[in-house]
Design a protein around this motif. Sequence first.
Motif, PDB file in Angstrom:
ATOM      1  N   CYS A   4       0.912  -1.144  -0.091  1.00  0.00           N
ATOM      2  CA  CYS A   4       0.002  -0.244  -0.024  1.00  0.00           C
ATOM      3  C   CYS A   4       0.790   1.348  -0.114  1.00  0.00           C
ATOM      4  O   CYS A   4       0.724   2.458  -0.737  1.00  0.00           O
ATOM      5  CB  CYS A   4      -0.954  -0.039   1.311  1.00  0.00           C
ATOM      6  SG  CYS A   4      -2.118  -1.117   1.263  1.00  0.00           S
TER       7      CYS A   4
ATOM      8  N   GLY B 279      -4.572   6.595  -2.638  1.00  0.00           N
ATOM      9  CA  GLY B 279      -3.916   5.899  -1.971  1.00  0.00           C
ATOM     10  C   GLY B 279      -4.622   5.317  -0.886  1.00  0.00           C
ATOM     11  O   GLY B 279      -4.485   4.158  -0.410  1.00  0.00           O
TER      12      GLY B 279
ATOM     13  N   ALA C  12       1.157   4.268  -2.877  1.00  0.00           N
ATOM     14  CA  ALA C  12       0.789   5.607  -2.489  1.00  0.00           C
ATOM     15  C   ALA C  12       1.975   6.542  -2.644  1.00  0.00           C
ATOM     16  O   ALA C  12       1.744   7.674  -3.069  1.00  0.00           O
ATOM     17  CB  ALA C  12       0.530   5.626  -0.809  1.00  0.00           C
TER      18      ALA C  12
END
Length: 432
Positions: A371, A406, A375
Motif C-alpha cells: 500500500c 492511496g 501511495a
Amino acid sequence: MTSTTTDGEQATRPARSARRALVGRLSWGLADQAASSISNFAVGLYVARSLGVTAFGVFSLAWVTYGVVLNVSRGLATDPLVVRFSGVPEQSWRGAVARSTGTALCVGSALGVLCLAAGLGLGGRVGPAFAALGLMMPGLLLQDAWRFSFFAAGDGRKAFVNDIVWGVALIPAMVVAAHVDTVAAFVLAWGASATVAAAYGWVQSGIRPRPARARGWLREQRDLGYRYLVENVSLSGASQLRAYGLGAIVGVSAVGAVRGAELLMGPFLAVLMGLSLVTVPEAARVLRRAPHQLGRFCLFLGGGQATGALLWGAALLLMPGRLGELALGDVWRSSSHLLVQITLSVAGAGLGTGAAAGLRALGAARRSLRCQLFASACYVGGGLGGAALAGTAGSAWGVAAATVSGSAVWWLQLRSALREHHREPIPEVRTS
C-alpha cells in the motif's frame, strides 16, 4: 436491605471499564498530539515570519529531511515496539524500550553524521541548515522514541508531559535564534529543545537506552522492522523527492508556499505524522480483546480524521485574508491559493491512516508495504507531474489526487487482511 447484582450487570462492568480505559488513553493521545501540533505550528509560523518565503523554503527542506530520518528510526526501532510490546508485562516492556531507544540513538548518530557531512559539502544557503540538523539528530530521534515507548505502555500522560517540556524549552531557544536570524540558528534551537525533552524522557522512564544492544534488537525484529523501514522511508522519501523536485522545477519559494499552506492545516498534519503513537497500540489491544471490532475501530479513526480535516479546511477558506497575513506574513500570498488542494490531501491521508493502523496491528507488513509503495509512487508522480504541467498549484492538485487514491488502496488491503485473519488463529503476543 441487601442489594443484588445480576449476571448481566457483572458482565457489563468489565466492558465499561475497558471503554473508560480506552477513552482515557485516546484522550492523552489527543492531548499529546495537541501539544505537538501547537509546538510545530508555532515554530513554522515563527520561522516563516522571521525569514521570508525563500529562507523558509530552505528550512522546509531541512524539515522534510528530518522526516525521512525520523521514519527510518520509527521503522527500525519503535514501530516493532508498539506492535509487539503494547500491553505486555512491565519487565518485558522495560527491556524492549532499552533496546528500542538505543536503536533510535544509533540511527540518529549514524544518519546525523551523514547529514552533517552533506551540509558541510553543500555550503551556500542550504548547507548550514543541514549541518545543524545533523548535529541535533540524535536528540530529536530519542525524544520521539520516548513518546512511542510511553504509548506502548498505555501511559500517554508521560508522552504529553514530555512534549510540554519540549515546548517550554523551545521558547527561549527560538528567542535566541531570532537574534541570530539564520536558518541554521532556528534548526539548532528546535533540535536543542528536543534534546532537553529527550533527557527528561530518560528521567521519566528510569530506563537507560542501550545502543550496544541495537544490533540484537534489529535481529529480533527483522521480520517487521525492515518492511516498516521501507514503508516509512517510501512515505517520507516521497515527500522529500516532491519537495526537492518542486524546488528544481518551480523554485525554492514554491516549497515555502506549499509548506505555508500545510502549516495552516498543522493540527491535522501533526496528528497524522504521529498517529501511530495512539492508534497502533490501541488497534493491537482491540485485536486481542475483540477482533471483530477492529474494522469498525479503524473506520471510526479514519473517518473522524477526514471529517475534521474537511471542517478545518472549510474554516480556513472562510478566514479573512488579513488573519492569514498576520499568521504567515509574506508567505500567505503564495500559500492561500493552495488551501483547497491541501485540505483534500489531508482528508484523504486521514482516512487512509485508519486502515494503516489496522494493518499494523494485524502485523500484515507485506500488505502495508505494498500500500505504501503504491501511495508513495502516486504522490511523487502526481506532485512532480503536476508541477511540470501547472506549477505549484498543479503539484498540489496532483498530490491531492494521489492521497485519495492511496487511501482507497489501504482500505481494500485492510478488508482482505481482516478476512484472512478471521480464517487463521490469532498470533501469539511476544513478551520478550
